[in-house]
Design a protein around this motif. Structure first.
Motif, mmCIF file in Angstrom:
data_model
loop_
_atom_site.group_PDB
_atom_site.id
_atom_site.type_symbol
_atom_site.label_atom_id
_atom_site.label_comp_id
_atom_site.label_asym_id
_atom_site.label_seq_id
_atom_site.Cartn_x
_atom_site.Cartn_y
_atom_site.Cartn_z
ATOM 1 N N LEU A 170 -3.361 -0.673 -5.958
ATOM 2 C CA LEU A 170 -4.332 -1.391 -5.293
ATOM 3 C C LEU A 170 -5.445 -0.452 -4.731
ATOM 4 N N ARG A 171 -5.474 0.851 -4.811
ATOM 5 C CA ARG A 171 -6.618 1.528 -4.458
ATOM 6 C C ARG A 171 -7.897 1.581 -5.635
ATOM 7 N N VAL A 223 0.424 1.977 -4.609
ATOM 8 C CA VAL A 223 -0.578 2.416 -3.736
ATOM 9 C C VAL A 223 -1.789 2.795 -4.809
ATOM 10 N N ARG A 224 -1.815 3.209 -5.829
ATOM 11 C CA ARG A 224 -2.783 3.721 -6.896
ATOM 12 C C ARG A 224 -3.280 2.450 -7.619
ATOM 13 N N TYR A 277 -6.272 -8.301 5.655
ATOM 14 C CA TYR A 277 -5.363 -7.409 5.973
ATOM 15 C C TYR A 277 -4.561 -7.591 7.353
ATOM 16 N N GLN A 292 -1.139 1.906 4.096
ATOM 17 C CA GLN A 292 -1.818 2.694 3.351
ATOM 18 C C GLN A 292 -3.074 2.417 2.424
ATOM 19 N N THR A 293 -2.957 1.209 2.050
ATOM 20 C CA THR A 293 -4.234 0.646 1.205
ATOM 21 C C THR A 293 -5.108 -0.450 1.710
ATOM 22 N N HIS A 294 -4.662 -0.785 2.795
ATOM 23 C CA HIS A 294 -5.626 -2.103 3.558
ATOM 24 C C HIS A 294 -6.341 -3.031 2.544
ATOM 25 N N PRO A 295 -5.089 -3.555 1.621
ATOM 26 C CA PRO A 295 -5.648 -4.554 0.680
ATOM 27 C C PRO A 295 -6.092 -5.933 1.105
ATOM 28 N N SER A 327 -10.549 -1.924 -2.299
ATOM 29 C CA SER A 327 -9.054 -2.150 -2.384
ATOM 30 C C SER A 327 -8.823 -3.456 -3.188
#
Length: 139
Positions: free
Chosen positions: A81-82, A78-79, A138, A114-117, A2
């Motif tokens: 961060l993932r 989202v992309r 997070y 969505q990403t749990h950064p 992440s």
């Protein structure tokens, strides 16, 4: 894996984005961040080339248009961060006339869910900014 989500507030000036882009590279050692920007600026025939060149010059940062009426910008965030990238978000949006104490827009929490950064808050002031060390992780 992440990425790092930096939430910058309060968003009080059109110069906040360029200021934080420079500060991230010079003071925080963060380069190559993705900045979602109001489409009025990100797609503007004069401002867009200026902002792209400035972001690249001061830290290799990139910008994308983020329209609250369209999901495409959020999907890009989202992309990113993932894939472990850094995203700088002004969670209050661009309602500068509404004042600095306005609430975060719901898309910021959705993005975190969505990403749990890894999460850091940057507190913006008129003359200085700093990472809010007590708010990492997070939410």
């Amino acid at each position: 894996m992440s990425g790092l989500l930096i939430l910058a507030r309060p968003h009080v000036s059109l110069w906040d984005g360029p200021r934080i882009a420079r500060w991230l590279a010079r003071s925080a050692g963060i380069r190559g961040a993705l900045f979602p920007v109001d489409p009025d600026y990100a797609l503007h025939p004069v401002w867009a080339p200026f902002l792209r060149a400035y972001g690249n010059l001061v830290g290799g940062h990139r910008m994308i248009p983020l329209d609250s009426e369209s999901p495409f910008g959020l999907r890009t965030l989202v992309r990113a961060l993932r894939q472990g990238q850094t995203v700088v978000l002004f969670p209050q949006g661009t309602g500068l006339r509404e004042g600095p104490d306005r609430p975060d827009r719901p898309g910021a929490q959705w993005l975190m869910d969505q990403t749990h950064p890894e999460l850091h808050n940057v507190v913006l002031g008129h003359r200085a900014m700093h990472l809010d060390e007590g708010a990492s992780g997070y939410a």
